[in-house]
Design an enzyme around this catalytic site. Sequence first.
Site, PDB file in Angstrom:
ATOM      1  N   ASP A  34       0.832  -1.193   0.000  1.00 24.85           N
ATOM      2  CA  ASP A  34       0.000   0.000   0.000  1.00 24.85           C
ATOM      3  C   ASP A  34       0.872   1.251   0.000  1.00 24.85           C
ATOM      4  O   ASP A  34       2.112   1.171   0.019  1.00 24.85           O
ATOM      5  CB  ASP A  34      -0.890   0.020   1.252  1.00 24.85           C
ATOM      6  CG  ASP A  34      -2.080  -0.908   1.139  1.00 24.85           C
ATOM      7  OD1 ASP A  34      -2.351  -1.415   0.029  1.00 24.85           O
ATOM      8  OD2 ASP A  34      -2.748  -1.137   2.165  1.00 24.85           O
ATOM      9  N   LYS A  56      -3.405   3.263  -2.717  1.00 27.34           N
ATOM     10  CA  LYS A  56      -4.551   4.125  -3.009  1.00 27.34           C
ATOM     11  C   LYS A  56      -4.474   5.329  -2.076  1.00 27.34           C
ATOM     12  O   LYS A  56      -4.263   5.178  -0.874  1.00 27.34           O
ATOM     13  CB  LYS A  56      -5.881   3.398  -2.763  1.00 27.34           C
ATOM     14  CG  LYS A  56      -6.082   2.118  -3.557  1.00 27.34           C
ATOM     15  CD  LYS A  56      -7.458   1.533  -3.227  1.00 27.34           C
ATOM     16  CE  LYS A  56      -7.716   0.233  -3.974  1.00 27.34           C
ATOM     17  NZ  LYS A  56      -6.915  -0.879  -3.450  1.00 27.34           N
ATOM     18  N   MET A 171     -10.639   7.978   6.705  1.00 26.48           N
ATOM     19  CA  MET A 171     -10.812   8.516   5.353  1.00 26.48           C
ATOM     20  C   MET A 171     -11.903   9.582   5.318  1.00 26.48           C
ATOM     21  O   MET A 171     -12.800   9.575   4.480  1.00 26.48           O
ATOM     22  CB  MET A 171     -11.136   7.383   4.366  1.00 26.48           C
ATOM     23  CG  MET A 171     -10.038   6.340   4.265  1.00 26.48           C
ATOM     24  SD  MET A 171     -10.508   4.895   3.275  1.00 26.48           S
ATOM     25  CE  MET A 171     -11.494   3.960   4.456  1.00 26.48           C
TER      26      MET A 171
END
Length: 253
Positions: A34, A56, A171
């Site tokens: 990641d 991401k 997030m």
Amino acid sequence: MSRVTLIGAGPGDPELLTRKAWRLLSLADVVLHDALLDVEGMKEAAPHAQWVYVGKRLGRLSVEQEFICRLIVSYAKQGLNVVRLKGGDPSIFGRMAEEIAACQAAQITVEVVPGITSACAAAAQLQTSLTLRGVSRSVAFVTPRVGKRLTDTDTEWLAVSLAANTVVLYMASAQSQTLGQQLIAGGKSSDTPVCVVENASLEGACLHMTLRELADNALPDLPGPVLLMLGEAFSRANQTHLEERAQLCAIGS
């Protein structure tokens, strides 16, 4: 025999990798990782492996999950020892189920190694507890983001957040002001303590405010991964630590 290991890399600090994670990472032929906060530190565990970025990040070009699943299977079918190194814990907003399903469909053996999720690292950093006797008996890990092609409504996070004593929003920094307004409108006290933690376990901003202040003001630009943490448990967060981190953030900006 083909083998894939899904390893939780923790919140960023390589020293927070478990002994098992470090050992299995050292055996990897290829590591699909990641957007980790200290890749170079983690590479020390497997310096001879091929490291492939499949991260991401919000607002940046990201690798599609379907492609990641195909890549995992492709490497494993070549007889390579594949490690999928995931930020935090693989089971918390980590798309782990999809990667396991892809491996199982290809009859590839999978092992999962848990990691420290950023909420726990942030609580340690703040020197407070996510649960607190007489104050917080429930904790919710929530994200307001809705994935592509999913049927979730964008308010399901709200019901969960209103029900829990301690809430950690993953997030969520880009929507922080709107989320604060929605929480207050839903019945959460505007005096609820809020901690905003960037780069949990590493250097980054650490801000303390009320939910009303979060709703009334946009957060400063924080480039690292950010957690919004709210609940009465955070009224006991280490204020000296928060002030020091806030000063570092101000100097950095």
